[in-house]
Design a protein around this motif. Structure first.
Motif, PDB file in Angstrom:
ATOM      1  N   ASN A   6      -5.184   4.081  -6.168  1.00  0.00           N
ATOM      2  CA  ASN A   6      -4.243   4.042  -7.196  1.00  0.00           C
ATOM      3  C   ASN A   6      -4.139   3.795  -8.886  1.00  0.00           C
TER       4      ASN A   6
ATOM      5  N   VAL B  73      -7.131   0.308  -1.737  1.00  0.00           N
ATOM      6  CA  VAL B  73      -6.182   1.024  -1.956  1.00  0.00           C
ATOM      7  C   VAL B  73      -5.241   0.769  -3.619  1.00  0.00           C
TER       8      VAL B  73
ATOM      9  N   VAL C 298       1.112  -6.696  -4.108  1.00  0.00           N
ATOM     10  CA  VAL C 298      -0.148  -7.521  -3.553  1.00  0.00           C
ATOM     11  C   VAL C 298      -0.194  -9.165  -3.422  1.00  0.00           C
TER      12      VAL C 298
ATOM     13  N   ALA D 139       0.831  -1.008   0.187  1.00  0.00           N
ATOM     14  CA  ALA D 139       0.017   0.036   0.152  1.00  0.00           C
ATOM     15  C   ALA D 139       0.558   1.114  -0.591  1.00  0.00           C
TER      16      ALA D 139
ATOM     17  N   LEU E 227      -6.388  -3.252   1.089  1.00  0.00           N
ATOM     18  CA  LEU E 227      -5.346  -3.322   0.376  1.00  0.00           C
ATOM     19  C   LEU E 227      -5.867  -3.092  -1.031  1.00  0.00           C
TER      20      LEU E 227
ATOM     21  N   THR F 181       1.581   3.915  -3.557  1.00  0.00           N
ATOM     22  CA  THR F 181       1.179   4.855  -3.152  1.00  0.00           C
ATOM     23  C   THR F 181       1.658   6.124  -3.298  1.00  0.00           C
TER      24      THR F 181
END
Length: 524
Positions: free
Chosen positions: A439, A435, A332, A294, A432, A298
């Protein structure tokens, strides 16, 4: 004498062929450089390219064979080298990426006056280490392979002699990498002290039942420190700080090489130590990798947003920050593997995304290398009106950027992101997945902004060819000098790299399931 003979006979040279061929060709290039006259030095590039192609072809006899070598006597499952499906898929990615890098490098080495023999020897040596790592099944071999892949890369980054940016980039890369390696070696020593073995399978068994709480504490510290070392190699935040300056200061093909092959090395090592070596610590490294993913995506995407095409911002720097963001996506499924009952599916998602990323990212660097031939500063503004100057190159770059963004017609990029997203959802990592979705939307802005620049009319301004590159006046003179390649337009090796990357991207976008089917074979 008999023990030595037995050892030689037990070595499976067929299994070892991919890294061995690459290393042997590196030595051939180094020796040939001593005898070839200056006018014949370009031949070394073609020898290196042929060697990488031969190493990639040597993977064919290994498909489905499951060969192992350097095993403990009487324990066929405890080995230092395994040519299993996971190793073969990553070795293919590494060698194919190095092959495309070699095609990009043939013209760059000559135009920039780089030392030919040293360049090709270092590139092949790094590729040999990168090909060795995914097949390594003990911590000592993993560390050695990682350093063999990394040490030549330091020199390649700083190979532009007299270039301040190149020297600074190499120094930052070297110092930060040495610090990460020291941390990782400390972690490996802790694990060895706690478990009494370096083989991943035995380490995994020992970690499940440590008799002494003090050993458990030591092992936990070893796991954490080892993961930190590999996190640096994957350019995961907050261990990403070396990436932008290193990519900008390195020769352009080497920046592309680091963004693809360097990441493949880091992620394959991370997969091996977590899934094979530390499965009993999944409740520790799973959440840690989720947070790391994450933060990484970012940080990378937020920094890439700051690269403005209307200012003198570097296209390579944008690609560098983009690669940091992409590293977050790659993390991920690894995080999901810590939560899943069957981590193999999550690993396949990472490998599928890595294959897509390798093709389109090297393609983007190939077009950047083409633009840099006439606009050495390689600013984002230099891509304005590229469609009017080189329509096919602009269309190719636009396609690569849309693949990275995950938009049609870059179906393979969209498919890869959906696979990664589903891995997070299946593992119960809904936060996640959210997120990642945010993104992906953020990344659309800078990818589409760069794509739009390609098709806008060129501004009436001083020709960008007059901009002095970071390498100084000598590099400007070299780029401006007439030559057989420059007179003919696009150099043949560079054109071949762009065509190959484009053809692969289009083919995979037409049949994206092929990537997942290929990657699904990468099961440990």
């Amino acid at each position: 004498m008999s023990s030595v003979t037995s050892l030689v006979q037990s070595v499976d040279w067929v299994a070892l062929a991919p890294p061995t061929i690459t290393a042997v060709v590196a030595l051939v290039v180094l020796v040939a450089d001593l005898f070839l006259p200056v006018a014949r030095k370009p031949l070394l590039g073609w020898i290196a390219t042929a060697g990488l192609a031969l190493a990639a072809l040597s993977l064919l006899p290994l498909i489905g064979a499951g060969r192992r070598t350097f095993c403990v006597p009487g324990h066929a499952d405890v080995c230092s080298y395994a040519a299993d499906p996971f190793a073969l898929v990553i070795q293919f990615l590494v060698l194919a990426g190095a092959l495309l890098t070699a095609l990009l490098s043939i013209d760059t080495v000559r135009d920039h006056g780089l030392p030919t023999g040293e360049y090709w020897f270092l590139l092949l040596s790094s590729a040999a280490g990168a090909a060795l790592l995914p097949a390594s099944r003990d911590l000592a071999t993993l560390v050695i392979a990682l350093e063999v892949a990394s040490l030549p890369a330091f020199a390649l980054v700083g190979l532009r002699r007299g270039d301040r940016l190149s020297s600074e980039a190499a120094l930052k890369f070297f110092l930060s990498s040495v610090a990460a390696t020291a941390v990782m070696l400390l972690g490996v020593s802790f694990l060895y002290a706690a478990t009494g073995s370096l083989y991943l399978t035995r380490v995994a068994d020992a970690l499940t039942a440590l008799p002494d709480p003090r050993l458990a504490t030591l092992a936990g510290a070893g796991v954490a420190l080892t993961l930190v070392g590999f996190a640096f190699k994957t350019a995961a935040a907050p261990f990403h700080f070396w990436v932008p300056d290193t990519y900008v200061g390195a020769p352009l093909p080497i920046a592309g090489y680091l963004s693809v092959v360097g990441k493949a090395v880091g992620f394959s090592g991370l997969i091996l130590v977590t899934v094979q070596g530390f499965p009993s610590y999944a409740d520790v490294w799973g959440p840690a990798l989720a947070v790391l993913a994450a933060v990484t995506m970012t940080v990378g995407n937020a920094a890439a947003l700051r690269q403005d095409p209307h200012r003198a911002h570097s296209a390579v720097r944008l690609l560098a920050w983009s690669s940091v963001g992409q590293a977050g996506y790659l993390l991920v499924p690894l995080a999901a593997a810590g939560y899943a009952r069957q981590p193999a599916h999550a690993i396949g998602s990472t490998v599928a995304y890595a294959l897509m990323y390798a093709v389109v990212n090297l393609g983007a660097f190939a077009v950047a290398a083409l633009v840099a031939r006439t606009r050495p500063a390689n600013r984002l503004a230099d891509y304005r009106g590229l469609y009017q100057r080189r329509p096919l190159a602009a269309l190719a770059l636009g396609f690569f950027l849309l693949c990275l963004a995950g938009l049609p017609p870059g179906i393979i990029g969209l498919f890869a992101k959906v696979v990664v997203f589903s891995a997070a959802v299946d593992a119960g990592l809904g936060w996640l997945a959210v997120v990642m979705a945010v993104n992906v939307v953020i990344a659309l802005y800078y990818y589409l902004q760069w794509t739009a620049v390609l098709f806008r009319g060129a501004e009436a301004a001083e020709p960008a060819e007059a901009v002095e590159p970071a390498g100084g006046a000598a590099e400007t003179a070299a780029l401006a000098a007439p030559g057989p390649y420059r007179a003919a337009g696009i150099p043949a090796p560079l054109a071949t790299a762009i065509v190959l990357a484009t053809a692969l991207g289009i083919a995979l976008s037409g049949a994206p399931q092929l990537v997942l089917r290929f990657a699904s074979g990468a099961l440990l």
